[in-house]
Design a protein around this motif. Structure first.
Motif, PDB file in Angstrom:
ATOM      1  N   UNK A 158       0.848  -1.190   0.000  1.00  0.00           N
ATOM      2  CA  UNK A 158       0.000   0.000   0.000  1.00  0.00           C
ATOM      3  C   UNK A 158       0.882   1.239   0.000  1.00  0.00           C
ATOM      4  N   UNK A 159       0.514   2.229  -0.785  1.00  0.00           N
ATOM      5  CA  UNK A 159       1.228   3.505  -0.779  1.00  0.00           C
ATOM      6  C   UNK A 159       0.613   4.406   0.276  1.00  0.00           C
ATOM      7  N   UNK A 160       1.448   4.933   1.154  1.00  0.00           N
ATOM      8  CA  UNK A 160       1.011   5.907   2.159  1.00  0.00           C
ATOM      9  C   UNK A 160       1.589   7.267   1.770  1.00  0.00           C
ATOM     10  N   UNK A 161       0.714   8.223   1.517  1.00  0.00           N
ATOM     11  CA  UNK A 161       1.160   9.574   1.160  1.00  0.00           C
ATOM     12  C   UNK A 161       0.909  10.500   2.349  1.00  0.00           C
ATOM     13  N   UNK A 162       1.949  10.718   3.140  1.00  0.00           N
ATOM     14  CA  UNK A 162       1.810  11.577   4.314  1.00  0.00           C
ATOM     15  C   UNK A 162       1.590  13.046   3.933  1.00  0.00           C
ATOM     16  N   UNK A 163       1.844  13.403   2.675  1.00  0.00           N
ATOM     17  CA  UNK A 163       1.549  14.761   2.226  1.00  0.00           C
ATOM     18  C   UNK A 163       0.048  15.040   2.233  1.00  0.00           C
ATOM     19  N   UNK A 164      -0.766  13.975   2.311  1.00  0.00           N
ATOM     20  CA  UNK A 164      -2.216  14.123   2.344  1.00  0.00           C
ATOM     21  C   UNK A 164      -2.789  13.845   3.736  1.00  0.00           C
ATOM     22  N   UNK A 165      -1.935  13.910   4.748  1.00  0.00           N
ATOM     23  CA  UNK A 165      -2.404  13.779   6.136  1.00  0.00           C
ATOM     24  C   UNK A 165      -3.212  15.017   6.500  1.00  0.00           C
ATOM     25  N   UNK A 166      -4.370  14.797   7.112  1.00  0.00           N
ATOM     26  CA  UNK A 166      -5.251  15.924   7.431  1.00  0.00           C
ATOM     27  C   UNK A 166      -5.682  15.895   8.895  1.00  0.00           C
ATOM     28  N   UNK A 167      -6.160  17.017   9.376  1.00  0.00           N
ATOM     29  CA  UNK A 167      -6.599  17.138  10.765  1.00  0.00           C
ATOM     30  C   UNK A 167      -8.020  16.600  10.944  1.00  0.00           C
ATOM     31  N   UNK A 168      -8.312  16.059  12.137  1.00  0.00           N
ATOM     32  CA  UNK A 168      -9.718  15.771  12.462  1.00  0.00           C
ATOM     33  C   UNK A 168     -10.497  17.081  12.449  1.00  0.00           C
ATOM     34  N   UNK A 169     -11.792  16.998  12.146  1.00  0.00           N
ATOM     35  CA  UNK A 169     -12.615  18.209  12.104  1.00  0.00           C
ATOM     36  C   UNK A 169     -12.664  18.914  13.455  1.00  0.00           C
ATOM     37  N   UNK A 170     -12.488  18.180  14.548  1.00  0.00           N
ATOM     38  CA  UNK A 170     -12.556  18.830  15.856  1.00  0.00           C
ATOM     39  C   UNK A 170     -11.345  19.735  16.101  1.00  0.00           C
ATOM     40  N   UNK A 171     -10.351  19.697  15.222  1.00  0.00           N
ATOM     41  CA  UNK A 171      -9.237  20.645  15.308  1.00  0.00           C
ATOM     42  C   UNK A 171      -9.697  22.044  14.914  1.00  0.00           C
ATOM     43  N   UNK A 172     -10.833  22.106  14.204  1.00  0.00           N
ATOM     44  CA  UNK A 172     -11.358  23.373  13.711  1.00  0.00           C
ATOM     45  C   UNK A 172     -12.626  23.814  14.440  1.00  0.00           C
ATOM     46  N   UNK A 173     -13.356  22.845  14.954  1.00  0.00           N
ATOM     47  CA  UNK A 173     -14.662  23.157  15.534  1.00  0.00           C
ATOM     48  C   UNK A 173     -15.033  22.074  16.546  1.00  0.00           C
ATOM     49  N   UNK A 174     -15.243  22.479  17.802  1.00  0.00           N
ATOM     50  CA  UNK A 174     -15.490  21.490  18.853  1.00  0.00           C
ATOM     51  C   UNK A 174     -16.881  20.869  18.817  1.00  0.00           C
ATOM     52  N   UNK A 175     -17.675  21.210  17.816  1.00  0.00           N
ATOM     53  CA  UNK A 175     -18.989  20.576  17.692  1.00  0.00           C
ATOM     54  C   UNK A 175     -18.878  19.167  17.093  1.00  0.00           C
ATOM     55  N   UNK A 176     -17.707  18.848  16.533  1.00  0.00           N
ATOM     56  CA  UNK A 176     -17.509  17.550  15.897  1.00  0.00           C
ATOM     57  C   UNK A 176     -17.035  16.491  16.889  1.00  0.00           C
ATOM     58  N   UNK A 177     -17.326  15.248  16.559  1.00  0.00           N
ATOM     59  CA  UNK A 177     -16.877  14.096  17.340  1.00  0.00           C
ATOM     60  C   UNK A 177     -15.840  13.353  16.510  1.00  0.00           C
TER      61      UNK A 177
END
Length: 201
Positions: A158-177
């Protein structure tokens, strides 16, 4: 004269509108897609006040050394479990396999998971979830770790592209789980790729 004035007026409107429409930022198509989504009121996880000031996510410089080929080992017969989240929600996951790879001269391993509810949704039948922690967390990147989307591989790589690692939505808004990254997916290396921590206004 009226015709000239009309043309001039039209040019002023065109220039003004053109100046207000900023091009989508991003070094790659992936980054531009993410920035476009974050600017879109119908898709963005940002709070209204943050979206108004949003000009683009802060990414590390794209680095091909963070695109790795991993050996994929399927782990059948794993028991499903309730993955912890940032709220009381407990979605059901199963460990789907193990990924072994070399990054920055270090032999590393990550567990990869399957959401047992999500696989019932059209288009997500082969979706896999790869959360990870690394030594940039809490410094350049979000303290809770980051995620990578994946699909079930056809072979044992499997190819893992760490350049496409993203934050959980709760990093931007605490309404998310958001799922909490399992401790076994802590990489003892700095992953200077993907999205950085978000500077909230």
């Amino acid at each position: 004269m009226r015709h000239i004035l009309a043309v001039c007026f039209g040019l002023i409107i065109f220039v003004a509108c053109g100046q207000g429409k900023q091009p989508i930022k991003g070094e790659t198509e992936y980054q531009r897609t993410q920035n476009s989504k974050f600017k879109d009121v119908t898709e963005s996880p940002l709070k209204d006040k943050d979206r108004k000031h949003f000009t683009g996510l802060d990414f590390f410089k794209v680095d091909s050394s963070y695109v790795v080929t991993a050996n994929f080992k399927r782990t059948p017969n794993e028991a499903s479990f309730k993955m912890k989240t940032t709220t009381s929600r407990l979605p059901e996951y199963v460990k789907y396999g193990e990924l072994s790879f070399t990054l920055k001269g270090k032999e590393l391993k990550l567990d990869i998971y399957q959401n047992l509810e999500l696989i019932n949704d059209e288009g997500y039948e082969d979706y896999l979830f790869l959360p990870f922690l690394d030594e940039t967390n809490g410094i350049e990147t979000y303290g809770g770790g980051r995620y990578i989307d994946a699909r079930i591989p056809e072979r044992n790589i499997m190819t893992i592209n760490f350049n496409e690692a993203y934050n959980p939505y709760c990093a931007y808004n605490d309404k998310y789980s958001c799922p909490v990254v399992p401790r076994q997916n802590y990489l003892r290396v700095r992953v200077e790729a993907g999205v950085k921590a978000f500077d909230k206004h």
